[in-house]
Design a protein around this motif. Sequence first.
Motif, PDB file in Angstrom:
ATOM      1  N   LYS A  37      37.766  43.994  41.972  1.00 27.30           N
ATOM      2  CA  LYS A  37      38.041  45.333  42.491  1.00 27.30           C
ATOM      3  C   LYS A  37      39.511  45.707  42.322  1.00 27.30           C
ATOM      4  O   LYS A  37      39.844  46.872  42.114  1.00 27.30           O
ATOM      5  CB  LYS A  37      37.643  45.411  43.967  1.00 27.30           C
ATOM      6  CG  LYS A  37      36.148  45.347  44.212  1.00 27.30           C
ATOM      7  CD  LYS A  37      35.838  45.438  45.697  1.00 27.30           C
ATOM      8  CE  LYS A  37      34.348  45.335  45.965  1.00 27.30           C
ATOM      9  NZ  LYS A  37      34.038  45.386  47.418  1.00 27.30           N
ATOM     10  N   GLY A  38      40.385  44.701  42.406  1.00 30.29           N
ATOM     11  CA  GLY A  38      41.806  44.984  42.249  1.00 30.29           C
ATOM     12  C   GLY A  38      42.140  45.609  40.905  1.00 30.29           C
ATOM     13  O   GLY A  38      43.068  46.420  40.804  1.00 30.29           O
ATOM     14  N   MET A  39      41.392  45.234  39.875  1.00 36.51           N
ATOM     15  CA  MET A  39      41.653  45.808  38.558  1.00 36.51           C
ATOM     16  C   MET A  39      41.234  47.277  38.505  1.00 36.51           C
ATOM     17  O   MET A  39      41.939  48.112  37.928  1.00 36.51           O
ATOM     18  CB  MET A  39      40.916  45.013  37.487  1.00 36.51           C
ATOM     19  CG  MET A  39      41.347  43.554  37.389  1.00 36.51           C
ATOM     20  SD  MET A  39      43.118  43.353  37.103  1.00 36.51           S
ATOM     21  CE  MET A  39      43.322  44.227  35.560  1.00 36.51           C
ATOM     22  N   ASN A  95      41.452  35.174  28.631  1.00 37.78           N
ATOM     23  CA  ASN A  95      40.576  35.168  29.795  1.00 37.78           C
ATOM     24  C   ASN A  95      39.188  35.663  29.374  1.00 37.78           C
ATOM     25  O   ASN A  95      39.036  36.834  29.020  1.00 37.78           O
ATOM     26  CB  ASN A  95      41.156  36.067  30.873  1.00 37.78           C
ATOM     27  CG  ASN A  95      40.289  36.132  32.125  1.00 37.78           C
ATOM     28  OD1 ASN A  95      39.199  35.588  32.170  1.00 37.78           O
ATOM     29  ND2 ASN A  95      40.781  36.824  33.140  1.00 37.78           N
ATOM     30  N   PRO A  96      38.156  34.812  29.395  1.00 31.23           N
ATOM     31  CA  PRO A  96      36.842  35.242  28.898  1.00 31.23           C
ATOM     32  C   PRO A  96      36.297  36.473  29.617  1.00 31.23           C
ATOM     33  O   PRO A  96      35.694  37.348  28.978  1.00 31.23           O
ATOM     34  CB  PRO A  96      35.956  34.010  29.151  1.00 31.23           C
ATOM     35  CG  PRO A  96      36.897  32.860  29.200  1.00 31.23           C
ATOM     36  CD  PRO A  96      38.161  33.398  29.823  1.00 31.23           C
ATOM     37  N   GLY A 134      41.165  37.950  42.727  1.00 30.86           N
ATOM     38  CA  GLY A 134      41.117  39.372  43.047  1.00 30.86           C
ATOM     39  C   GLY A 134      41.661  40.275  41.966  1.00 30.86           C
ATOM     40  O   GLY A 134      41.497  41.486  42.034  1.00 30.86           O
ATOM     41  N   SER A 135      42.300  39.700  40.973  1.00 32.53           N
ATOM     42  CA  SER A 135      42.888  40.492  39.906  1.00 32.53           C
ATOM     43  C   SER A 135      43.113  39.597  38.700  1.00 32.53           C
ATOM     44  O   SER A 135      43.356  38.398  38.839  1.00 32.53           O
ATOM     45  CB  SER A 135      44.224  41.103  40.344  1.00 32.53           C
ATOM     46  OG  SER A 135      44.880  41.722  39.251  1.00 32.53           O
ATOM     47  N   TRP A 136      43.002  40.175  37.510  1.00 33.42           N
ATOM     48  CA  TRP A 136      43.315  39.423  36.300  1.00 33.42           C
ATOM     49  C   TRP A 136      44.801  39.520  35.955  1.00 33.42           C
ATOM     50  O   TRP A 136      45.276  38.813  35.078  1.00 33.42           O
ATOM     51  CB  TRP A 136      42.493  39.935  35.126  1.00 33.42           C
ATOM     52  CG  TRP A 136      41.038  39.640  35.266  1.00 33.42           C
ATOM     53  CD1 TRP A 136      40.486  38.522  35.853  1.00 33.42           C
ATOM     54  CD2 TRP A 136      39.946  40.446  34.834  1.00 33.42           C
ATOM     55  NE1 TRP A 136      39.115  38.598  35.784  1.00 33.42           N
ATOM     56  CE2 TRP A 136      38.754  39.771  35.175  1.00 33.42           C
ATOM     57  CE3 TRP A 136      39.863  41.680  34.186  1.00 33.42           C
ATOM     58  CZ2 TRP A 136      37.487  40.286  34.883  1.00 33.42           C
ATOM     59  CZ3 TRP A 136      38.615  42.189  33.888  1.00 33.42           C
ATOM     60  CH2 TRP A 136      37.441  41.500  34.233  1.00 33.42           C
ATOM     61  N   LEU A 137      45.527  40.405  36.620  1.00 30.58           N
ATOM     62  CA  LEU A 137      46.954  40.515  36.372  1.00 30.58           C
ATOM     63  C   LEU A 137      47.635  39.222  36.796  1.00 30.58           C
ATOM     64  O   LEU A 137      47.379  38.698  37.879  1.00 30.58           O
ATOM     65  CB  LEU A 137      47.546  41.702  37.138  1.00 30.58           C
ATOM     66  CG  LEU A 137      46.978  43.080  36.782  1.00 30.58           C
ATOM     67  CD1 LEU A 137      47.592  44.148  37.677  1.00 30.58           C
ATOM     68  CD2 LEU A 137      47.227  43.409  35.318  1.00 30.58           C
ATOM     69  N   TYR A 145      46.981  29.592  40.151  1.00 32.19           N
ATOM     70  CA  TYR A 145      45.684  29.980  40.700  1.00 32.19           C
ATOM     71  C   TYR A 145      44.703  28.809  40.639  1.00 32.19           C
ATOM     72  O   TYR A 145      44.787  27.955  39.751  1.00 32.19           O
ATOM     73  CB  TYR A 145      45.111  31.167  39.928  1.00 32.19           C
ATOM     74  CG  TYR A 145      45.956  32.415  40.007  1.00 32.19           C
ATOM     75  CD1 TYR A 145      46.188  33.047  41.220  1.00 32.19           C
ATOM     76  CD2 TYR A 145      46.516  32.969  38.861  1.00 32.19           C
ATOM     77  CE1 TYR A 145      46.959  34.193  41.303  1.00 32.19           C
ATOM     78  CE2 TYR A 145      47.292  34.114  38.924  1.00 32.19           C
ATOM     79  CZ  TYR A 145      47.512  34.725  40.140  1.00 32.19           C
ATOM     80  OH  TYR A 145      48.281  35.856  40.201  1.00 32.19           O
ATOM     81  N   GLN A 146      43.748  28.801  41.565  1.00 34.69           N
ATOM     82  CA  GLN A 146      42.786  27.706  41.632  1.00 34.69           C
ATOM     83  C   GLN A 146      41.751  27.769  40.515  1.00 34.69           C
ATOM     84  O   GLN A 146      41.268  26.733  40.046  1.00 34.69           O
ATOM     85  CB  GLN A 146      42.093  27.706  42.991  1.00 34.69           C
ATOM     86  CG  GLN A 146      43.008  27.322  44.154  1.00 34.69           C
ATOM     87  CD  GLN A 146      42.255  27.221  45.464  1.00 34.69           C
ATOM     88  OE1 GLN A 146      41.152  27.716  45.606  1.00 34.69           O
ATOM     89  NE2 GLN A 146      42.880  26.576  46.442  1.00 34.69           N
ATOM     90  N   THR A 147      41.374  28.988  40.102  1.00 32.21           N
ATOM     91  CA  THR A 147      40.390  29.122  39.034  1.00 32.21           C
ATOM     92  C   THR A 147      41.071  28.895  37.692  1.00 32.21           C
ATOM     93  O   THR A 147      42.050  29.576  37.354  1.00 32.21           O
ATOM     94  CB  THR A 147      39.751  30.519  39.060  1.00 32.21           C
ATOM     95  OG1 THR A 147      39.121  30.724  40.324  1.00 32.21           O
ATOM     96  CG2 THR A 147      38.722  30.671  37.943  1.00 32.21           C
ATOM     97  N   THR A 148      40.570  27.944  36.912  1.00 37.96           N
ATOM     98  CA  THR A 148      41.169  27.637  35.619  1.00 37.96           C
ATOM     99  C   THR A 148      40.094  27.534  34.550  1.00 37.96           C
ATOM    100  O   THR A 148      38.922  27.276  34.840  1.00 37.96           O
ATOM    101  CB  THR A 148      41.965  26.317  35.661  1.00 37.96           C
ATOM    102  OG1 THR A 148      41.075  25.245  35.981  1.00 37.96           O
ATOM    103  CG2 THR A 148      43.097  26.386  36.676  1.00 37.96           C
TER     104      THR A 148
END
Length: 245
Positions: A37-39, A95-96, A134-137, A145-148
Amino acid sequence: MSALLDRLRARLRRLLRAPTVPFDGFTLVGYRADVPKGMIHALLAGDYEGPERNAIKAVVRPGDRVVDIGACMGVVSLTAARVAGADNVVAFEPNPAAAAVAADNFALNRLPVRLERAAVGAQAGTATLAIGDGSWLGASIGGNYQTTVEVPVRAIAEVIAAYQPTVLVLDAEGMETDILPACPMQRLRAVVAEFHLAGVDPAVIDGLRHHLGAQGFARDTALSTSGTMVCTEVWTRIPAAAATA
């Protein structure tokens, strides 16, 4: 009055979770499950990637060949494609999830920009990309970030040789310190680079500026922006006659 209407329209699109949103003359992917949503809120604010888009509009000419490194949702690539033609623009996005949205944005606007789902660095290989929830920025190689996700990396020299751009757009979330010194610049007419300043020795950024100057470029102060965390700088090649005068 027009600004008030724009804010009301943006609020209505947020309330209705609009599947597409208008932005700078484009139709872009809006609210859906795979888009943070942030994007979308950044798009609805109206100033998403403003300095880069303004630079592209001023610098890119019809027939230019543009390589956009760190394309995210593809908005800057679309801006370049509108001027230079989609066949002349190549977008790199590692980023896929963001790359999937960029591909949809290119299709929505019938501007089939070539999309390379890879990062760019000084050398080819693989790297770990950290992505915010919350954002791809700010997604970056070696971020916190935890997601890698593991992503392929293309060497900048190979990218330049393959696509022979005249304009390089660089929004690589800190990787500019590796990419620019390794980038062959003989064919480039302009460089639009976002410099990430937080946690970086100012001497490193000054070194990049010195390198660009030594390669025959001058900073366009009217198009460049300043900041404490991030700045976008536009460098254009000095004409040969002016350089020798």
